[in-house]
Scaffold this active site. Structure first.
Site, PDB file in Angstrom:
ATOM      1  CD1 TRP A 102      38.771  37.960  46.621  1.00 22.68           C
ATOM      2  CD2 TRP A 102      36.950  36.789  46.063  1.00 22.68           C
ATOM      3  NE1 TRP A 102      39.168  36.838  45.932  1.00 22.68           N
ATOM      4  CE2 TRP A 102      38.083  36.103  45.583  1.00 22.68           C
ATOM      5  CE3 TRP A 102      35.683  36.249  45.824  1.00 22.68           C
ATOM      6  CZ2 TRP A 102      37.993  34.896  44.878  1.00 22.68           C
ATOM      7  CZ3 TRP A 102      35.589  35.045  45.125  1.00 22.68           C
ATOM      8  CH2 TRP A 102      36.736  34.384  44.666  1.00 22.68           C
ATOM      9  CG  ASP A 171      35.870  37.658  52.437  1.00 26.30           C
ATOM     10  OD1 ASP A 171      36.610  36.805  52.968  1.00 26.30           O
ATOM     11  OD2 ASP A 171      35.608  37.662  51.217  1.00 26.30           O
ATOM     12  CE  LYS A 195      41.588  31.887  48.448  1.00 26.05           C
ATOM     13  NZ  LYS A 195      40.584  32.928  48.499  1.00 26.05           N
TER      14      LYS A 195
HETATM   15  C1  LIG Z   1      39.224  33.086  47.840  1.00 29.24           C
HETATM   16  C2  LIG Z   1      38.385  34.154  48.401  1.00 29.24           C
HETATM   17  C3  LIG Z   1      36.986  34.066  48.414  1.00 29.24           C
HETATM   18  C4  LIG Z   1      36.235  32.918  47.787  1.00 29.24           C
HETATM   19  O1  LIG Z   1      36.436  31.761  48.493  1.00 29.24           O
HETATM   20  P1  LIG Z   1      35.688  30.395  48.076  1.00 29.24           P
HETATM   21  O2  LIG Z   1      35.956  29.549  49.286  1.00 29.24           O
HETATM   22  O3  LIG Z   1      36.323  29.909  46.826  1.00 29.24           O
HETATM   23  O4  LIG Z   1      34.259  30.704  47.912  1.00 29.24           O
HETATM   24  C5  LIG Z   1      36.277  35.096  48.986  1.00 29.24           C
HETATM   25  N1  LIG Z   1      36.892  36.151  49.537  1.00 29.24           N
HETATM   26  C6  LIG Z   1      38.226  36.272  49.545  1.00 29.24           C
HETATM   27  C7  LIG Z   1      38.853  37.467  50.158  1.00 29.24           C
HETATM   28  C8  LIG Z   1      39.012  35.279  48.982  1.00 29.24           C
HETATM   29  O5  LIG Z   1      40.352  35.391  48.992  1.00 29.24           O
END
Ligand SMILES: *Cc1c(COP(=O)(O)O)cnc(C)c1O
Length: 359
Positions: A102, A171, A195
């Site tokens: 990511w 993030d 998540k």
């Molecule tokens: C799942 C995830 C993303 C992407 O998320 P989307 O909502 O599908 O764009 C980005 N960063 C991390 C750490 C993730 O687990």
């Protein structure tokens, strides 16, 4: 509910059963609204109350200090890879720590808006660890430092904040609300809801006022954090159902779990059950992440061969343990044990791991 399985999906992830039941109960009529949350105006009093409670629950759980705004945006966490540099890079330079897939995806989006210094990259060891502060090569005067607190695919997690004088941007998609966080250390936190916080469709952004003030002029309206903040996330129609579900999940965390300290203890215990099973397997199971940066949310490991891994996944499925296949970039097994995965799920997987190895 007898056909519900133990769902180890990395995202969208499992949700608390009590939350799903309440959503089911209220689907036809949100209390006080006379209609479903799916059918009412996002500018109605009833939806105002949903938005307000969701923000209040998040503020309470994370002890968010004054001087921060909470936004609910669309486009996923991936959209934040673009919005952050569009708003704040302004031709300058930003530091990025890359500890997995990511973080790696965030970098090229930032490069469209300015310069990126990769302050650390774990690629050489296939992203099995996070750096120490002394490993970082930071840029004096960087616009911000971006990092990924938990890499969902590789299963590596920071248990500290990187030290920097630049605004800290994180993030937090895959470990958001999994433990207490000192929000005051951050300028911006973002997390895709699917998540740990609810279903897909919204990204929660917690942003400090001083950073909001520094947004670039003349951005496209929808991509401008200031517009989103000034309009309390309802400049246009927000993902109303997702926000409602985040309200229920944060209420569950507050009242049923008892807050993030308690949630962190439960998460630690669940992860320990699986890591112990790996550790006690005489090398049959090999964890991907180094011991001191193993994720409490996404447990990743290998078996002696790809054939055995495929057999493990299909035999587990027979026992009602699903979504265990590792991401194609890492291979092997990945068990995502987010907040809503009960202890019993981790125990069931541990028991299966022991039985499979013995067999
Ligand atoms: C799942 C995830 C993303 C992407 O998320 P989307 O909502 O599908 O764009 C980005 N960063 C991390 C750490 C993730 O687990």
């Amino acid at each position: 509910m007898s056909e519900r399985v133990w769902n180890f999906s990395a995202g969208p992830g499992t949700l608390p059963l009590s939350v799903l039941k309440q959503a089911q109960e209220e689907l036809l009529c949100l209390p006080g609204a006379g209609a479903s949350v799916l059918e009412i105006s996002h500018r109605s009093k009833a939806f105002d109350a949903v938005l307000e409670e969701t923000q209040a629950n998040l503020r309470g759980l994370l002890e968010i200090p004054d001087g921060y705004r909470i936004l609910f945006l669309q486009g996923g966490a991936s959209m934040q890879f673009s919005m952050i540099p569009m708003n704040f890079l302004q031709g300058g330079i930003a530091d990025y720590i890359v500890t997995g897939s990511w973080g790696q995806k965030a970098v090229p989006e930032a490069r469209r808006e300015g310069l990126v210094n990769v302050a650390w990259d774990g690629k050489a060891t296939n992203y099995d660890c996070v750096p120490n502060n002394s490993d970082l090569s930071l840029t004096p005067g960087a616009r911000y430092l971006h990092f990924t607190s938990n890499e969902t695919i590789q299963g590596v997690e920071f248990n500290f904040e990187p030290e920097t004088t630049a605004p800290l941007v994180c993030d937090m998609s895959s470990n958001f609300l999994s433990r207490p966080v000192d929000v005051s250390k951050y300028a911006l936190i973002y997390a895709g809801a699917q998540k740990n916080a609810g279903p897909a469709g919204a990204t929660i952004v917690i942003i400090r006022d001083d950073l909001l003030k520094s947004v670039k002029e003349n951005l496209h309206t929808m991509l401008d954090y200031r517009v989103q903040a000034e309009n309390n996330s309802v400049y246009n129609t927000p993902p109303v159902f997702t926000i409602y579900m985040i309200m229920l999940v944060t209420r569950w965390l507050t009242t049923e779990i008892g807050g993030l300290q308690r949630m962190a203890e439960i998460n630690q215990a669940k992860a320990q059950i699986l890591y112990d099973a790996i550790g006690k397997s005489d090398g049959f199971y090999r964890g991907h992440a180094q011991l001191d940066c193993r994720s409490r949310m996404n447990v990743t490991w290998r078996l002696p061969s790809e054939e055995l891994e495929a057999e493990f996944i299909s035999a587990a499925k027979q026992e009602g343990l699903v979504e265990l296949k590792g991401h194609r970039s890492v291979g092997g097994i990945r068990a995502s044990i987010y907040n809503a995965m009960p202890m019993e799920g981790a125990v069931a997987l541990r028991d299966f791991m022991e039985a499979f190895r013995n067999r």
